[in-house]
Motif scaffolding. Structure first.
Motif, PDB file in Angstrom:
ATOM      1  N   PHE A  26       0.892  -1.026  -0.395  1.00  0.00           N
ATOM      2  CA  PHE A  26      -0.419  -0.071  -0.222  1.00  0.00           C
ATOM      3  C   PHE A  26       0.769   1.373  -0.352  1.00  0.00           C
ATOM      4  O   PHE A  26       0.763   2.319  -0.707  1.00  0.00           O
ATOM      5  CB  PHE A  26      -0.759   0.141   1.387  1.00  0.00           C
ATOM      6  N   GLU A  34     -10.067  -3.239  -1.362  1.00  0.00           N
ATOM      7  CA  GLU A  34     -10.542  -2.957  -0.284  1.00  0.00           C
ATOM      8  C   GLU A  34     -10.412  -3.897   1.156  1.00  0.00           C
ATOM      9  O   GLU A  34     -10.840  -4.147   2.401  1.00  0.00           O
ATOM     10  CB  GLU A  34     -12.049  -2.526   0.344  1.00  0.00           C
ATOM     11  N   GLU A  37      -7.771  -3.882   3.013  1.00  0.00           N
ATOM     12  CA  GLU A  37      -7.035  -2.905   4.359  1.00  0.00           C
ATOM     13  C   GLU A  37      -7.694  -3.980   5.310  1.00  0.00           C
ATOM     14  O   GLU A  37      -7.460  -3.514   5.953  1.00  0.00           O
ATOM     15  CB  GLU A  37      -8.301  -2.356   3.544  1.00  0.00           C
ATOM     16  N   PHE A  79      -2.477   3.543   6.788  1.00  0.00           N
ATOM     17  CA  PHE A  79      -3.703   3.136   7.531  1.00  0.00           C
ATOM     18  C   PHE A  79      -2.456   3.948   8.371  1.00  0.00           C
ATOM     19  O   PHE A  79      -1.991   3.580   9.452  1.00  0.00           O
ATOM     20  CB  PHE A  79      -2.144   1.699   7.946  1.00  0.00           C
TER      21      PHE A  79
END
Length: 392
Positions: A26, A34, A37, A79
């Motif tokens: 990422f 997603e 994630e 993040f």
């Protein structure tokens, strides 16, 4: 207990390895899927629970902390906030939090240097807190946070000087700084400083709305009519345009009848230039609807995008001008039908319901049935439209 800690440490390391692999991807590409994630968040949540509920050695926690701080520094994975939250859980002792604060200071982001400052303060490192804040005075909130520290420690004069410095040098909005200084001068009944502060706001034109509003309240409390009048007229120019109808009403209530009569046309001109919708709202309240009607009837844009979107104005005009509004609505019906597709047909039928209400209310029943039958005849080949009309 020792074996349990070892198991927990192994789990923490495994979860971090799995999370870091995806976070690295990422970070490289500025984001990702997603589903990936969700996987990362699962691993971070697991690490958080394991650290909270087990004795994880600083050696293991520091390895993870140093690794995750790389991604905090680059701030490209999406993040960053989650990793900082985890870092705050990972560090429990004073020396660990000190280490984290120093790492956060080097990240460059004012947000994370702010977190570092609060960590220093929390662990009793007041000198490092002050050094951090002084080195990173940028926005009004930075000056106010440092001022709050000195105020809490009894140094009111230094706190005031810091906020005054912020008024001159802070970037961004100054509303909180104006509010702080206003409250300070008001508490000390320092009318001269209040007036100077307002003049400075007028000169710089930065957040003049905040100072005008504060000063209006001050003048109101002190029954200063000229001050109230001046600040109200100032707010008409600088306040958010959505507040203009309320400001107009307030002018009509606060200003004397003679003053309001003198100022009303100028006030309405300002409102019209700044927010036409607010101006039309005011005109309808005054029962002066001709200008609004003219706009509604001449507006040739997509009916869903103009000021009369949702028939915001025309619904209110229909009682006084039923014929004009009904004809306007018939044009909208034809427009939506011409576009085709079910959603446009549904919108056309909804508008026809409004037309029917208007025409029935004014006893135009025969005309309604005649025009409706003509509409059906004209569009009988549009099967989807006929289907939508089944429930009409």
């Amino acid at each position: 207990e020792g074996s349990r800690s070892m198991v927990a440490e192994n789990q923490v390391e495994l979860h971090w390895e799995s999370a870091a692999m995806i976070i690295g991807e990422f970070d490289l590409y500025g984001g990702g899927d997603e589903a990936d994630e969700d996987v990362v968040m699962h691993h971070l949540d697991e690490i958080t629970e394991l650290v909270k509920n087990n004795q994880i050695s600083w050696e293991i926690r520091k390895l993870i902390l140093d690794d995750l701080m790389k991604y905090v520094a680059s701030d490209n994975s999406g993040f960053t906030d989650n990793l900082v939250d985890l870092a705050l859980v990972i560090c429990s002792r004073k020396e660990e939090n000190y280490y984290l604060a120093e790492r956060l200071e080097k990240c460059g982001s004012s947000y994370y240097t702010g977190i570092a400052a609060r960590i220093f303060l929390k662990i009793g490192e007041d000198k490092r807190f002050i050094e951090n804040k002084v080195a990173n005075l940028k926005y009004g909130s930075d000056y106010l946070e440092l001022a709050a520290y000195y105020k809490e420690h009894g140094d009111q004069n230094r706190a005031l000087r810091i906020v005054q410095d912020g008024l001159e040098n802070a970037k961004g909005r100054l509303d909180e700084i104006y509010t702080y200084l206003f409250n300070h001068y008001k508490k000390n009944d320092d009318k001269i400083s209040l007036e100077l502060l307002y003049k400075q706001a007028e000169k710089s034109k930065r957040d003049l709305d905040t100072m005008s509003e504060l000063m209006h309240g001050y003048f109101q409390e002190h029954h200063d009519y000229e001050g109230q009048k001046k600040t109200l007229l100032s707010l008409l120019i600088c306040a958010q345009s959505g507040t203009l109808p309320d400001l107009y009403r307030k002018c009509s209530q606060v200003l004397t009848e003679d003053d309001f009569n003198k100022e009303e046309q100028r006030i309405l001109k300002i409102v019209r230039e700044r927010n036409l919708k607010a101006y039309f709202d005011i005109m309808l309240e005054k029962d002066e609807s001709s200008e609004v009607l003219e706009y509604v009837l001449k507006d040739t844009r997509d009916p869903a995008s103009g000021l009369d979107s949702g028939h915001y104005f025309s619904k209110r005009l229909a009682g006084k001008y039923p014929r004009e509004i009904a004809e306007r609505y018939w044009r909208e019906v034809n427009y939506y039908v011409s576009l085709g597709k079910e959603n446009n047909y549904c919108r056309a039928v909804d508008i026809m319901r409004e037309i029917r209400v208007i025409m029935m209310k004014h006893l135009w029943k025969d005309e309604w049935y005649r025009r409706y039958q003509a509409f059906l005849e004209e569009h009988r080949r549009k099967r989807l439209l006929m289907k939508v009309l089944d429930n009409f």
